[in-house]
Design an enzyme around this catalytic site. Structure first.
Site, PDB file in Angstrom:
ATOM      1  N   SER A  35       0.840  -1.206   0.000  1.00 32.85           N
ATOM      2  CA  SER A  35       0.000   0.000   0.000  1.00 32.85           C
ATOM      3  C   SER A  35       0.869   1.249   0.000  1.00 32.85           C
ATOM      4  O   SER A  35       1.774   1.390   0.812  1.00 32.85           O
ATOM      5  CB  SER A  35      -0.872   0.047   1.251  1.00 32.85           C
ATOM      6  N   GLU A 189      -6.061  -2.774  14.401  1.00 37.96           N
ATOM      7  CA  GLU A 189      -5.951  -3.118  15.821  1.00 37.96           C
ATOM      8  C   GLU A 189      -6.867  -2.237  16.664  1.00 37.96           C
ATOM      9  O   GLU A 189      -7.211  -1.118  16.280  1.00 37.96           O
ATOM     10  CB  GLU A 189      -4.505  -2.895  16.321  1.00 37.96           C
TER      11      GLU A 189
HETATM   12  I1  8IG Z   1      -1.704   0.808   5.471  1.00 38.79           I
HETATM   13  O1  8IG Z   1      -2.467   0.569  11.349  1.00 38.79           O
HETATM   14  C1  8IG Z   1      -1.938  -0.063   7.208  1.00 38.79           C
HETATM   15  N1  8IG Z   1      -1.955  -1.368   7.304  1.00 38.79           N
HETATM   16  N2  8IG Z   1      -2.481  -3.994  11.099  1.00 38.79           N
HETATM   17  N3  8IG Z   1      -2.476  -1.679  11.239  1.00 38.79           N
HETATM   18  C2  8IG Z   1      -2.404  -2.827  10.492  1.00 38.79           C
HETATM   19  N4  8IG Z   1      -2.232  -2.823   9.184  1.00 38.79           N
HETATM   20  C3  8IG Z   1      -2.135  -1.629   8.586  1.00 38.79           C
HETATM   21  C4  8IG Z   1      -2.206  -0.429   9.260  1.00 38.79           C
HETATM   22  C5  8IG Z   1      -2.401  -0.453  10.671  1.00 38.79           C
HETATM   23  N5  8IG Z   1      -2.092   0.570   8.374  1.00 38.79           N
END
Ligand code: 8IG
Length: 268
Positions: A35, A189
């Site tokens: 991402s 989370e």
């Molecule tokens: I982009 O804050 C992204 N991927 N687990 N936690 C988790 N995955 C993520 C986060 C995040 N931000």
């Protein structure tokens, strides 16, 4: 017969098809884009050819907005061939762990010796504002699964290659490093889980990379992991998390990420 009854065989089939489709003999390095990384990787290297991942054995179409699904071969300034995977399969898709690591196994089967895994993640260090890339020094796998089967006691002591991290800091001396905690997702989370992640030694929270690194180490690949902190982990910023901020952080960071990736292709 299921694609993943023999995952190594399926990876070799995919690698063979990849060579035919892209007209290459093999690859030297793999790069998985997470991402926020796609734009930064555009125009990287000298283009050779690309094809949709979904057309290769064992792969399926991507599900997340902002995740592409191409296998793109490019020639690096050093004359090596890099394979850029513009998408990945996540554990939260619910198809099991074998499809999650199929890209990594295919990269290895195609002949690569080095793998760069990138992701977008939440950051636990307030100094890492959204848009900060961080080298992964180690991981904690909270998915409760392994991509390996049987008596495959793979050593993970130097899972995130010290040598490759040093190379990366040669390209971008400002890179910090941290421990990546993989949660299963797809939900983010709770604030309590973020406090737990910090207590157990985590610096970054995400939903990929750890499982891929385990499979990469089994396959003998040297791994460089780079997280793009796209958001403060839940509860730290006083605001809800959104996928929009993830995309925005990628856009804000594109200059630094592009320079970093281009510099890495010169040395990897
Ligand atoms: I982009 O804050 C992204 N991927 N687990 N936690 C988790 N995955 C993520 C986060 C995040 N931000």
């Amino acid at each position: 017969m299921n694609d993943f009854d023999d995952p190594t065989a399926t990876a070799h089939e995919a690698a063979g098809e990849l060579r035919r489709r892209l007209g290459i003999d093999g690859i030297d390095v793999g790069l998985v884009l997470g991402s926020g990384w796609a734009t930064a990787a555009e125009g990287l290297g000298e283009p050779i050819a690309e094809c949709p991942l979904a057309e290769l054995p064992g792969f399926s179409a991507p599900v997340v907005a902002g995740h592409g699904g191409q296998a793109r071969a490019v020639r690096t300034p050093a004359g090596r061939i890099a394979l850029i995977l513009t998408g990945r399969t996540h554990f939260y898709e619910g198809r099991g762990v074998a499809p999650v690591v199929h890209g990594v196994r295919t990269v290895a089967a195609a002949g690569a010796t080095r793998l760069v895994l990138t992701n977008g993640c939440g950051g636990l260090n307030p100094a890492w504002t959204p848009g900060t890339p961080v080298l992964i020094s180690d991981h904690i796998n909270l998915t409760a699964v392994s991509p390996l089967r049987g008596a495959t006691f793979v050593d993970l002591t130097d899972a995130y290659s010290h040598a490759l991290r040093t190379l990366a800091r040669g390209v971008d001396p400002g890179l910090d490093e941290g421990v990546y905690v993989q949660f299963p997702g797809p939900h983010y989370e709770t604030p309590a889980e973020v406090r737990m992640a910090r207590t157990i030694g985590g610096d970054l929270v995400g939903m990929s990379t750890a499982l891929e690194t385990i499979a990469a180490r089994e396959a003998g690949l040297e791994v460089l992991g780079i997280s793009l902190v796209t958001n403060a982990a839940a509860g730290l910023a006083g605001e809800p998390l959104s996928h929009a901020e993830v995309v925005a952080a990628g856009q804000a960071a594109v200059g630094r990420l592009r320079t970093l990736l281009a510099g890495l292709l010169e040395v990897l």
